[in-house]
Write a protein that holds these residues in place. Structure first.
Motif: not given
Length: 276
Positions: A148-154
């Motif tokens: 979830n947080w990696v997707s937000n970062f991308v």
């Protein structure tokens, strides 16, 4: 915040799956409308033009880092252009089209955030704690949170670059397409876990890889109220009979002892008479 509280209040009444589906549909609609609103504000243009003069609207002009807008001349010019003394990077909605686009963008953004808070912002955290087996729950939850947080970062890193190459409207419509894929996944693969025990949830994934089509998405039926009442009356009657039997037991034993004693006394008297 308000819609998050609403989601907490209704999640057990409406179910996790239904809230997710409603949330996805609402977010898709919000992003599509938001893309339309940006057409009114900045136009459907790429922010990669070689000359500032190619921008016809203030919104698209000020998105380009090397350009500013001249309100008096209604033209876009380079920031260091000496021909215009009123260059600014602030756009005022002067036309009906721009004002309509501004209000439409605000309304669609608020709608998007509200629908996100109702479903996608809350439900996945609950569902992942219910569908993961006990042996992998901690690891699977950690992987889901990290994803979830990696997707937000991308999304944060690529947003401005995407608006420059496929326009702001195209970027929002691209996100709507991603949400459409998520909607299909939830519809086919995510079961309804409302009212189910953890053991029952695990059974949804044992017979087939497609829980929605393999199992009916319903919690076990609860007994009718009439059946509950009958069972309660039957249990009460059995309890009363047992209590009565237990209460009368000492008296019955006492009577039996007295009768036995009486028979013994009579037998002893008869024996004495015969001896004499």
């Amino acid at each position: 915040m308000v819609m998050t509280i609403v989601a907490i209040a209704i999640i057990d009444r409406f179910g996790r799956r239904k809230l997710l589906l409603v949330s996805f549909v609402g977010m898709i609609v919000g992003l599509i409308v938001l893309g339309i609103a940006f057409i009114f504000i900045v136009g459907l243009v790429k922010i990669t033009k070689d000359s500032c003069a190619d921008y016809a609207l203030c919104g698209s002009c000020t998105l380009d880092e090397k350009c500013n807008w001249s309100p008096a001349s209604a033209v876009c010019a380079a920031k260091n252009d000496a021909l215009y003394s009123d260059l600014t990077d602030v756009c005022n909605s002067t036309t009906t089209r721009e004002r309509a686009g501004t209000w439409l963008a605000l309304a669609s953004l608020v709608f998007y955030v509200a629908l996100y808070a109702v479903g996608l912002g809350n439900v996945p955290w609950l569902v992942q704690s219910e569908i993961f087996a006990q042996g992998i729950r901690s690891k699977a939850g950690s992987i889901a949170t990290a994803t979830n947080w990696v997707s937000n970062f991308v999304v944060s890193v690529t947003f401005l670059t995407m608006t420059q190459h496929i326009t702001a409207s195209g970027t929002f419509w691209f996100y709507a397409g991603i949400l459409s894929i998520g909607l299909c996944f939830v519809f086919v693969m995510v079961p309804e876990t409302k009212g189910l025990k953890l053991e029952d949830v695990q059974k949804l994934f044992t017979a087939s890889g497609v829980p929605f089509f393999a199992h009916g998405m319903r919690a076990p039926a609860k007994p009718n109220d009439s059946t509950d009442d009958d069972d309660s009356v039957r249990d009460a009657a059995e309890f009363s009979d047992t209590a009565a039997t237990t209460t009368n037991a000492p008296a019955t034993v006492t009577r039996h002892v007295r009768r036995s004693s009486g028979r013994s006394a009579s037998s002893g008297t008869s024996t004495g008479l015969v001896s004499r």
